[in-house]
Scaffold this active site. Structure first.
Site, PDB file in Angstrom:
ATOM      1  N   LYS A   1      -5.282 -13.623 -11.156  1.00  0.00           N
ATOM      2  CA  LYS A   1      -6.606 -14.059 -10.722  1.00  0.00           C
ATOM      3  C   LYS A   1      -7.598 -12.905 -10.848  1.00  0.00           C
ATOM      4  O   LYS A   1      -7.206 -11.778 -11.119  1.00  0.00           O
ATOM      5  CB  LYS A   1      -6.531 -14.557  -9.283  1.00  0.00           C
ATOM      6  CG  LYS A   1      -5.769 -13.613  -8.357  1.00  0.00           C
ATOM      7  CD  LYS A   1      -5.719 -14.151  -6.956  1.00  0.00           C
ATOM      8  CE  LYS A   1      -5.367 -13.024  -6.002  1.00  0.00           C
ATOM      9  NZ  LYS A   1      -5.621 -13.285  -4.625  1.00  0.00           N
TER      10      LYS A   1
ATOM     11  N   LYS B   1       0.821  -1.212   0.000  1.00  0.00           N
ATOM     12  CA  LYS B   1       0.000   0.000   0.000  1.00  0.00           C
ATOM     13  C   LYS B   1       0.857   1.265   0.000  1.00  0.00           C
ATOM     14  O   LYS B   1       0.475   2.279  -0.585  1.00  0.00           O
ATOM     15  CB  LYS B   1      -0.965  -0.012   1.182  1.00  0.00           C
ATOM     16  CG  LYS B   1      -2.157  -0.904   0.885  1.00  0.00           C
ATOM     17  CD  LYS B   1      -3.008  -1.182   2.085  1.00  0.00           C
ATOM     18  CE  LYS B   1      -4.019  -2.267   1.756  1.00  0.00           C
ATOM     19  NZ  LYS B   1      -4.594  -2.854   2.967  1.00  0.00           N
TER      20      LYS B   1
ATOM     21  N   LYS C   1     -10.800  -7.252  -7.441  1.00  0.00           N
ATOM     22  CA  LYS C   1     -11.816  -6.221  -7.276  1.00  0.00           C
ATOM     23  C   LYS C   1     -11.507  -4.970  -8.080  1.00  0.00           C
ATOM     24  O   LYS C   1     -12.393  -4.267  -8.522  1.00  0.00           O
ATOM     25  CB  LYS C   1     -11.920  -5.820  -5.800  1.00  0.00           C
ATOM     26  CG  LYS C   1     -12.947  -6.626  -5.031  1.00  0.00           C
ATOM     27  CD  LYS C   1     -13.121  -6.014  -3.651  1.00  0.00           C
ATOM     28  CE  LYS C   1     -13.894  -6.941  -2.739  1.00  0.00           C
ATOM     29  NZ  LYS C   1     -13.893  -6.496  -1.355  1.00  0.00           N
TER      30      LYS C   1
END
Ligand code: TRP
Length: 338
Positions: free
Chosen positions: A197, A115, A200
């Site tokens: 994969k 992050k 979101k």
């Protein structure tokens, strides 16, 4: 005598539409656990503040996650389905645990480093102590099992460390939480671009969302990468072809899968036709969930009642745990409690 069920807790951040990876990786496990365990499933709205401080869409996002979980089969009567911000004890336990968490280990956490790389403009203390807040969520219910994906394993290891440190210093209060998967099978739901994969936030065309309409599903599936087919019989599949088979295994009948396996091995497969079939089966799987979500979302009163019901159950468990934790910490040293 009734035996007490083992306690399960997990959380999901309300930061985007749920996709097929969330369904097969998490929600399906929740649904399978709800009869046999004492389950606490939480919408992690406070965690989302570490990266999404703008709360204008928070309510709508929380409603969506709740509706999506219920539409997938989670029964709010059976489990405690609740919002993190409704349980004020979370903040208290988070504070105590923060005294047991070292700056060095927090800075070394993979998700924190990621992050920092992604959002160098907002490296706040909440981000640093994200795993501590997650530990508070879990320990508040003295949960034993936490159904989560592989990406959360490090957070769980930290949760065990914090729990053990607390127990060591103040006496045993918290069992060690552990990650939970049925038969240790982590279901991989590959993206449609032959790469990673489903996700979101990244590459929306490679991800099938539970909210996608039929046309979008077809478009995404038909765009999946293929080639002109194998030229030698029984050759291993390249990754991007293997992925299409994997997706088919999730939603199609066995006879359909066997047909395409045989055609692949005989070098007679036509990928266009296979993808059309996959699109049909995906729509058959996703569209009833999508319709159900929309029905639930239209009923604000119902969602409000669900949140109240869930908060009541979660608070009861949290209040009981905090009483034990405060006693262990000797924070209840006055004659008459406040
Ligand atoms: N960190 C989790 C995620 O990003 C969400 C979460 C918050 C969670 N609190 C939790 C997961 C407690 C398991 C248990 O997906």
């Amino acid at each position: 005598m009734t035996t007490k069920k083992e306690i399960v807790m997990s959380g999901i951040r309300p930061t985007g539409f749920l996709h097929l990876g969330n369904y097969f990786g998490a929600i399906q496990n929740y649904v399978r656990m709800q009869d046999d365990y004492d389950c606490y499933f939480m919408v992690a709205d406070l965690h989302s503040l570490t990266t999404h401080p703008d709360t204008k869409a928070l309510k709508a996002n929380v409603h969506r996650v709740l509706a999506e979980n219920i539409a997938c089969g989670l029964d709010p009567e059976k489990v405690a389905l609740y919002c993190q911000s409704h349980i004020h004890e979370t903040g208290e336990l988070y504070l105590y645990l923060n005294m047991l968490a070292y700056k060095g280990e927090l800075e070394k956490t993979a998700t924190f480093k990621e992050k920092v790389r992604m959002h160098p403009e907002n490296i706040n203390a909440g981000l640093l102590t994200y795993p501590v807040l997650q530990t508070a969520d879990i320990l508040l219910h003295r949960a034993k099992y936490v159904p989560v994906g592989k990406d959360q394993e490090q957070h769980l290891e930290m949760a065990r460390n914090f729990a053990n440190r607390f127990n060591h210093r103040y006496g045993f209060v918290f069992p060690e939480p552990q990650a939970f998967n049925f038969n240790n099978e982590l279901i991989k739901v590959p993206g449609l671009d032959g790469g990673g994969k489903m996700s979101k936030s990244e590459n929306q065309m490679a991800t099938l969302y539970l909210a996608d309409d039929d046309e979008t599903i077809t478009k995404k599936v038909m765009k999946a990468k293929t080639d002109s087919g194998p030229v030698e019989k029984n050759t291993p599949k390249p990754d991007y072809i293997g992925n299409i088979f994997l997706l088919m295994k999730l939603v199609s009948d066995e006879t359909v899968i066997n047909k395409y396996e045989a055609e692949y091995n005989a070098c007679t497969i036509r990928y266009g036709e296979m993808k059309k079939q996959l699109a049909v089966d995906m729509i058959k799987f996703i569209s009833p969930i999508r319709e159900k979500v929309n029905t639930i979302l239209a009923d604000e009163k119902y969602l409000e009642n669900i949140m109240q019901l869930g908060a009541g159950k979660a608070r009861k468990s949290a209040v009981a745990t905090m009483q034990v934790a405060r006693e262990a910490m000797r924070l209840n040293y006055t004659e008459t409690p406040f």
